[in-house]
Design an enzyme around this catalytic site. Structure first.
Site, PDB file in Angstrom:
ATOM      1  N   SER A 117       1.757  -7.314  -0.816  1.00  0.00           N
ATOM      2  CA  SER A 117       2.528  -8.301  -0.052  1.00  0.00           C
ATOM      3  C   SER A 117       1.871  -9.682   0.049  1.00  0.00           C
ATOM      4  O   SER A 117       2.568 -10.655   0.323  1.00  0.00           O
ATOM      5  CB  SER A 117       2.955  -7.754   1.303  1.00  0.00           C
ATOM      6  OG  SER A 117       1.902  -7.710   2.210  1.00  0.00           O
ATOM      7  N   THR A 169       2.049  -4.371   4.174  1.00  0.00           N
ATOM      8  CA  THR A 169       2.012  -4.696   5.602  1.00  0.00           C
ATOM      9  C   THR A 169       1.495  -6.112   5.890  1.00  0.00           C
ATOM     10  O   THR A 169       1.752  -6.653   6.958  1.00  0.00           O
ATOM     11  CB  THR A 169       1.145  -3.685   6.375  1.00  0.00           C
ATOM     12  OG1 THR A 169      -0.171  -3.714   5.834  1.00  0.00           O
ATOM     13  CG2 THR A 169       1.721  -2.290   6.303  1.00  0.00           C
ATOM     14  N   ASP A 170       0.771  -6.714   4.927  1.00  0.00           N
ATOM     15  CA  ASP A 170       0.140  -8.015   5.219  1.00  0.00           C
ATOM     16  C   ASP A 170       1.159  -9.098   5.574  1.00  0.00           C
ATOM     17  O   ASP A 170       0.917  -9.914   6.464  1.00  0.00           O
ATOM     18  CB  ASP A 170      -0.706  -8.487   4.029  1.00  0.00           C
ATOM     19  CG  ASP A 170      -1.968  -7.660   3.845  1.00  0.00           C
ATOM     20  OD1 ASP A 170      -2.276  -6.830   4.715  1.00  0.00           O
ATOM     21  OD2 ASP A 170      -2.648  -7.846   2.816  1.00  0.00           O
ATOM     22  N   THR A 176       0.821  -1.213   0.000  1.00  0.00           N
ATOM     23  CA  THR A 176       0.000   0.000   0.000  1.00  0.00           C
ATOM     24  C   THR A 176       0.854   1.261   0.000  1.00  0.00           C
ATOM     25  O   THR A 176       0.474   2.269  -0.589  1.00  0.00           O
ATOM     26  CB  THR A 176      -0.922  -0.025   1.254  1.00  0.00           C
ATOM     27  OG1 THR A 176      -1.781  -1.149   1.134  1.00  0.00           O
ATOM     28  CG2 THR A 176      -1.753   1.233   1.388  1.00  0.00           C
TER      29      THR A 176
HETATM   30  N1  ASP Z   1      -2.646  -5.487   1.263  1.00  0.00           N
HETATM   31  C1  ASP Z   1      -1.564  -4.557   1.404  1.00  0.00           C
HETATM   32  C2  ASP Z   1      -0.244  -5.282   1.225  1.00  0.00           C
HETATM   33  O1  ASP Z   1       0.225  -5.914   2.130  1.00  0.00           O
HETATM   34  C3  ASP Z   1      -1.623  -3.932   2.723  1.00  0.00           C
HETATM   35  C4  ASP Z   1      -0.566  -2.913   2.983  1.00  0.00           C
HETATM   36  O2  ASP Z   1       0.439  -2.800   2.337  1.00  0.00           O
HETATM   37  O3  ASP Z   1      -0.769  -2.192   3.959  1.00  0.00           O
HETATM   38  O4  ASP Z   1       0.325  -5.199   0.195  1.00  0.00           O
END
Ligand code: ASP
Length: 323
Positions: free
Chosen positions: A56, A89-90, A14
Site C-alpha cells: 500500500s 494497511t499502511d 500484507t
Molecule cells: N506495508 C504493508 C502494506 O501496507 C503493511 C500491511 O499491509 O499490513 O502494504
C-alpha cells in the site's frame, strides 16, 4: 436465507503476501487469498477482481480513483449486495476515506487488511477477510458509509487510523472508538455514523503536501512548497492548532499565492481550533486565512483537499468543505 452476492476486490498489501526464507515479506506470483476464496463460499457468492497487487505505500490517489470506477462499473452492471476490498494497511485509511467521500452507494463497502502475512504464525488475513465478509453481508451495515473491519472491530473510514506499526489491533478510531464489533455469534453495531457529503470525481491532478510542525520551525519548507507548485498544503500543527512565529511569513506567502493551507493537530485526539491569539496562535492563523480541518488527521485532510481542489480552487469553497 438466500446467499448475497459480494464484489471482492484484492489490491495487495500484507494480506496478500508471504514471508520468504530470508524473512522478507513480499507479494508472490499467486495471491494466497485467491486460493482461500473457497473458505468464504459459506457466507456469500463472490465476483472477484484483482486490479493491482501493490504494497500500500505504492498506492496513489489515481489507484483510489480506479478502484472507485471499478466498484461503480460492477454496481451498475450486476446485482451486488456488498463490497469487500483487501488492501495494505499502511495507506488503507486513505483509500477507505477517498471511497467514503466519492461513492454514492448505500450497500455495505468494507475495507480490510492484515498485519501478518499468509504464512506467518497467527496470520490475521483470512480471519479479517471473513469478518469483513460477515459485515458486508449484514443488513445493519447498509447506509453506514465505507467501513474498515480488522481484529473484530468495525470502524468508520473518517475516524479510523493505523496506530501501531505491527500489532494486530492497530486500527483504532481515537476519541470515538469503533461503531461495532464482530463476535462469534454475530455482527453488532452500537453507533450510527453521521453521513458525510459526497463528491463527484472523474479526474485527480492536484498535488497536496503534508508537513509536520515542530519546536523552532521556520518558513523555509513552506517557501520551498510554494516554489515547487504544490496546489495545497496540510500542516500537522501543534496542540489545538498553533505554529511557531517564524512560520508566519511562509504561510502568508502560500496564502498570497492562493495555495490553500489546511491545519490539523499533530495530537491524534482533539480538534484544531482558533483559540490562541498570540503570534502563530490559532486565532492569528485563522485571520491570515489558514483553514482549520475540523478533526481530520493529516492524511485524511490531504485526501479531502485533493478531492476539493478537483472541484474548485475557490478559497471559500475549499474552506467550506472543512467546516
Ligand atoms: N506495508 C504493508 C502494506 O501496507 C503493511 C500491511 O499491509 O499490513 O502494504
Amino acid at each position: 436465507m438466500a446467499k448475497k452476492t459480494l464484489l471482492l476486490i484484492h489490491t495487495g498489501g500484507t494480506i496478500s503476501m508471504a514471508q520468504d526464507q530470508t524473512g522478507a515479506v513480499l507479494p508472490g506470483k499467486q495471491n494466497p487469498l485467491m486460493a482461500q476464496t473457497g473458505n468464504l463460499n459459506d457466507f456469500a457468492h463472490f465476483i472477484v477482481e484483482s486490479p493491482f497487487t501493490l504494497p500500500s505505500p505504492h498506492i496513489t490517489p489515481d489507484h483510489m480513483l480506479q478502484l472507485k470506477n471499478i466498484i461503480e462499473k460492477h454496481y451498475l452492471a450486476e446485482d451486488i449486495h456488498g463490497i469487500v476490498i483487501t488492501h495494505g494497511t499502511d495507506t488503507l485509511e486513505e483509500t477507505a476515506y477517498f471511497l467514503d467521500l466519492t461513492l454514492r452507494l448505500s450497500i455495505p463497502v468494507v475495507v480490510t487488511g492484515a498485519m501478518r502475512s499468509s504464512n506467518e504464525i497467527g496470520s490475521d488475513g483470512l480471519y479479517n477477510l471473513i469478518s469483513a465478509v460477515r459485515v458486508a453481508t449484514c443488513d445493519e451495515a447498509y447506509g453506514k458509509g465505507v467501513l474498515v473491519v480488522l481484529n473484530d472491530e468495525i470502524h468508520t473510514a473518517v475516524n479510523v487510523t493505523k496506530t501501531h506499526a505491527s500489532n494486530v489491533s492497530t486500527f483504532q478510531s481515537p476519541q470515538y472508538g469503533p461503531i461495532g464489533i464482530v463476535t462469534k455469534g454475530g455482527v453488532l453495531f452500537h453507533h450510527t455514523p453521521k453521513p458525510d457529503l459526497k463528491y463527484t470525481v472523474t479526474e485527480l491532478n492536484r498535488n497536496v503536501a503534508i508537513i509536520k510542525a515542530y519546536a523552532g520551525m521556520d518558513s523555509r519548507l513552506l517557501e520551498v512548497l510554494a516554489d515547487l507548485d504544490y496546489d495545497g498544503v496540510i500542516i500537522e500543527a501543534l496542540g489545538q492548532g498553533n505554529l511557531p512565529p517564524d512560520t508566519v511569513s511562509g504561510l502568508k506567502n502560500l496564502i498570497d499565492k492562493k495555495i490553500p493551507v489546511v491545519l490539523v493537530s499533530r495530537c491524534f485526539n482533539g480538534i484544531a481550533q482558533d483559540v490562541y491569539g498570540y503570534e502563530g496562535g490559532g486565532r492569528h492563523l485563522k485571520e491570515l486565512g489558514v483553514i482549520f480541518s475540523n478533526g481530520l488527521n493529516g492524511q485524511k485532510a490531504r485526501i479531502k483537499l485533493i478531492i476539493g481542489l478537483s472541484q474548485s480552487n475557490d478559497p471559500e469553497y475549499i474552506a467550506s468543505i472543512f467546516s
